[in-house]
Scaffold this motif. Sequence first.
Motif, short mmCIF file in Angstrom:
data_model
loop_
_atom_site.label_atom_id
_atom_site.label_comp_id
_atom_site.label_asym_id
_atom_site.label_seq_id
_atom_site.Cartn_x
_atom_site.Cartn_y
_atom_site.Cartn_z
N VAL A 71 -2.29 33.76 25.11
CA VAL A 71 -1.48 33.79 23.60
C VAL A 71 -2.70 34.61 22.59
CG1 VAL A 71 -0.75 32.44 21.66
CG2 VAL A 71 0.18 32.09 24.12
N ALA A 72 -3.77 34.00 22.80
CA ALA A 72 -4.80 34.31 21.94
C ALA A 72 -5.05 35.96 22.04
CB ALA A 72 -6.12 33.78 22.35
N GLU A 73 -5.08 36.52 23.37
CA GLU A 73 -5.41 37.99 23.79
C GLU A 73 -4.15 38.55 23.17
OE1 GLU A 73 -6.00 38.05 27.79
OE2 GLU A 73 -8.09 37.40 27.92
N PHE A 74 -3.18 38.07 23.08
CA PHE A 74 -1.63 38.75 22.62
C PHE A 74 -1.74 38.81 21.13
CE2 PHE A 74 2.51 38.43 20.81
CZ PHE A 74 3.29 39.61 21.50
N GLU A 75 -2.12 37.64 20.58
CA GLU A 75 -2.21 37.91 19.03
C GLU A 75 -3.08 38.76 18.77
OE1 GLU A 75 -2.69 33.82 17.58
OE2 GLU A 75 -0.51 33.38 17.90
N LYS A 76 -4.44 39.20 19.22
CA LYS A 76 -5.37 39.77 18.77
C LYS A 76 -5.10 41.22 19.22
CE LYS A 76 -10.11 41.13 19.88
NZ LYS A 76 -11.43 40.53 20.56
N ALA A 77 -4.12 41.60 20.11
CA ALA A 77 -3.86 42.96 20.45
C ALA A 77 -2.46 43.47 19.88
CB ALA A 77 -3.53 42.97 22.03
N GLU A 78 -1.69 42.32 19.44
CA GLU A 78 -0.38 43.04 18.87
C GLU A 78 -0.44 42.66 17.46
OE1 GLU A 78 2.18 44.17 20.65
OE2 GLU A 78 1.09 44.52 22.15
N GLY A 79 -1.25 41.76 17.03
CA GLY A 79 -1.02 41.35 15.57
C GLY A 79 0.03 40.45 15.28
N ILE A 80 0.72 39.86 16.23
CA ILE A 80 1.61 39.02 16.13
C ILE A 80 1.04 37.34 16.25
CG2 ILE A 80 3.70 38.19 17.23
CD1 ILE A 80 4.38 41.07 17.90
N THR A 81 1.31 36.53 15.33
CA THR A 81 0.64 35.33 15.29
C THR A 81 1.86 34.30 15.14
OG1 THR A 81 0.52 35.35 12.75
CG2 THR A 81 -1.28 36.19 14.11
N GLY A 82 1.57 33.03 15.65
CA GLY A 82 2.44 32.05 15.16
C GLY A 82 2.85 31.23 16.57
N PHE A 83 2.63 32.02 17.79
CA PHE A 83 2.85 31.13 18.99
C PHE A 83 1.84 29.95 19.21
CE2 PHE A 83 4.76 35.26 19.97
CZ PHE A 83 5.85 35.00 20.40
N ASP A 84 2.65 28.76 19.57
CA ASP A 84 1.64 27.70 19.71
C ASP A 84 1.63 27.54 21.29
OD1 ASP A 84 0.35 25.10 20.28
OD2 ASP A 84 1.59 24.12 18.73
N PRO A 85 0.44 27.61 21.87
CA PRO A 85 0.19 27.73 23.23
C PRO A 85 0.19 26.45 24.01
CG PRO A 85 -1.99 27.79 22.19
CD PRO A 85 -0.99 28.01 21.38
N GLU A 86 0.37 25.31 23.19
CA GLU A 86 0.51 23.81 23.86
C GLU A 86 1.82 23.88 24.81
OE1 GLU A 86 0.56 19.30 22.93
OE2 GLU A 86 -0.58 20.52 21.57
N ILE A 87 1.89 23.35 25.71
CA ILE A 87 2.78 23.01 26.77
C ILE A 87 3.31 21.75 26.58
CG2 ILE A 87 3.74 23.29 28.97
CD1 ILE A 87 1.22 25.13 29.59
N ALA A 88 4.69 21.82 26.46
CA ALA A 88 5.49 20.36 26.60
C ALA A 88 5.77 20.13 28.09
CB ALA A 88 6.66 20.29 25.65
N VAL A 89 5.42 19.15 28.72
CA VAL A 89 5.81 18.92 30.11
C VAL A 89 6.52 17.57 30.43
CG1 VAL A 89 3.51 20.46 30.60
CG2 VAL A 89 3.46 17.82 30.64
N LEU A 90 7.31 17.50 31.36
CA LEU A 90 7.87 16.03 31.71
C LEU A 90 6.60 15.33 32.11
CD1 LEU A 90 10.76 15.40 31.78
CD2 LEU A 90 11.00 15.70 34.24
N ALA A 91 5.65 15.62 32.93
CA ALA A 91 4.64 14.78 33.65
C ALA A 91 3.31 15.33 33.34
CB ALA A 91 4.90 14.29 34.97
N ASP A 92 2.43 14.61 32.60
CA ASP A 92 1.13 15.09 32.45
C ASP A 92 -0.12 14.42 33.15
OD1 ASP A 92 -1.14 16.37 31.39
OD2 ASP A 92 -1.11 15.00 29.81
#
Length: 845
Positions: free
Chosen positions: A635-656
């Motif tokens: 996500v960090a590389e995508f935002e840098k390359a595309e200039g599109i921000t706002g995606f939160d890379p934290e995953i929601a999971v059933l079990a951690d």
Amino acid sequence: MEKAVNEDEGARRAVRDGAARTGGDAWSGSWVAERLGVELVGDDRLTELLGLALRRNPKRAHLLVSHVLGKHVPQSPSVVYGHGLALGRRVRELLGDEAGRAVVLGYAETATGLGHSVADGLGLAPYLHSTRRPVPGVATAGGFEESHSHATSHLLLPQDPELLAGDGPLVLVDDEFSTGNTVLNTIRDLHVRYPRRRYVVVALVDMRSPADAGRLRDFAREIGARVDLVTTASGTVRLPEGVLEKGQELVARHEARAGAEAAGPAAAAAGAGRVTRVGLGWPRGLPDGGRHGFTPAHRARLESVLPAMAARLAEALPDGARRVLVLGFEELMYAPLRLARELELVTGAEVRFSTTTRSPVLAVDDPGYAIRTRLVFPAHDDPADGPGERYAYNVAGAGFDTVVAVVDSAADTPALHAPDGLLARLAAHTPQVLLAVIPSYVPAPPDAPDAPSAPERPATMLPDPLRGPAFSSYPPEEVGWLLQDLSDVTLEAPTEEREEAIQSGGAHYAESLPVEYQPSEQYQELFHAALDASAARLAHAVGVVTETVLTERSPHPVLVSLARAGTPVGVLMRRWAQYRHGLDLPHYAVSIVRGRGIDANALRWLADHHDPRDVVFVDGWTGKGAITRELAQAVAEFEKAEGITGFDPEIAVLADPGSCVRTYGTREDYLIPSACLNSTVSGLISRTVLRADLVGPHDYHGAKFYRELAGADVSVAFLDAVSARFPEVADAACAQAKELLATDRTPTWEGWAAVERISEEYGIHDVNLVKPGVGETTRVLLRRVPWKVLARAGAGSDLDHVRLLAEQRGVPVEEVAELPYTCVGLIHPRFTRGATGADGKAVTS
């Protein structure tokens, strides 16, 4: 120079598997060969791809009849489309970086659909096909002659006058090369107007003589351009002396014997009441094909509406329809082909595809002849060359209980509906005829008010998500897959071969697929027992994680599950939000590949259609947290390359169990039954695939839909079993979510530390070969070749399925007193059959 490109073995198998014959085991060219001495000489696949027939033509008596083109011989639309896609992918591989600047040109009438399919396989390539239908007000960009054809003049009528003006490669597509004259005429005409350095000539079969092949090489040298050749098969036709005269005599004799058509106007009229018109809902302004150019933007729009249009056709089929023909119309091949393929995916009927034609061919009802039956009817599109006969071959007597006739609106004339017209002819031979009309696309004059400009080729114009039942067994509203369908590609390899290739560095795990594990009866019983025992616990965890997301992340989240383990969890979270809050949350599945990152094209599509701040990535469970780290970096590389921000890379999971994320349903390491199986608990979708020859820079990652495993599918049953327990756990889940929101949930990464310790202790020295937790251990037993399984001493029924899988694969299970996870799967580095592990024990496969 001319360069022949050989097809790979996968394409060879596809040709063999897809070849269709009109006469059982008989070669459908033997009748002509025996009577005229005509021979096909060359690849052993020629007789799989081609049959022979005779036609009324003063220039050439014989006709090569393709079994996989979808013109004269009804064929599975997946086979027809698949051959074009395969050729296009080979062209993309051949051109490399130049593929992004290519333009594809197909030939009317027989190769209009093939050329369009090649353009699809090539990727984001504009497509144009020649036409024999002049269009008033549209300027001609070129023209040429096809000397041996029944109708010889070709026109090029692109809406965008600059379509052919670029210097990128021009890809010319025909169904066959007989002499190469048509290609020479085309290049000669276009090279004067739009000179370029490279041409690629594509066909199903190359039947030129050595002398003809030499002429093309000489011509390429003369104009100083490179000409590459891509074909499925090659050979030559040996014609004895006097074959033209003998063929004409044979045609005349058989036609005189046959006399008039068996179905006269009176007989046809009796069936006219069985014709029903079906509205497709074709989008306004979307071209019906490539007559005036078809851009990647058009393609994306078509992909998004195909499922709905096919659904309308499926609803119109009569109850119990078993064998359905979708019949296209002359140059209108691609749109009917795509409709037929989509219909093939959503209905249980056997679907076939072919089209009507101008070409007059003799019909002989013999298993050794390619054209068994012929329907004759008047032209019904007011052709420029005046009225005349048109034909539909191998339709009468083929056992179709429904024929879907697809024409453009220019052909929806009184002649189509006349007592001797196409619809009446069809109605005399099948119980039900459906008529679907596609609006004829005529570009507005450039100086007209509000005239649309020629669509450009935007890199971000991506198709809408795939949905069930065309792709996956989930209902369409439950999930949209931001993937491309690779169901027609052979990607599976034996587990041991994959393991050796992956560990030797010769291949990435995402470049192939393991053979789908088929569970034994005993294993299936374990799955159902585990589901019964854990459904309430799972429902509770679903409630906790969903309530946490709704409170902390977004009141209207866009769920984006990581295919495929995260997808059942995403569906369950969507169901919880609907059950508890009346919310109808969007849910998509995307691909992420360890070492390669998340599908950037999928992120682009999401950013175009939703606020990135609402996107919540969802997965099934964490192990050591590798995917968690991969997503954050991607996500960090995508935002840098595309200039599109706002995606939160934290995953929601059933079990951690690895303590890698803040948003989870539980941190216990227990069995999630969806980990027990592969595609049969994940909507019949494979693991995702990322391979350069299949996934271009503007494509989604790929996956397969295993329709053939429908009988073993428990995907929806799993979801229903869990969501049925929502009412009994709702209050407790909401209460626990509130408690969690008030606590410190900062990840400790305990799992990663434990994996590093285990990796060193067991002499593996690679954390990627340590698979911690019940879910990851199950996955490695199903997909890879583990060395051993570590089980926490005293672990109970949560590991019954692990012990059974390990026993079936000869993998030892070692109990360990101090283990932070319930179990851990270990893969031995540099796996080879018969290798020994760090403890001196043999590594089993």
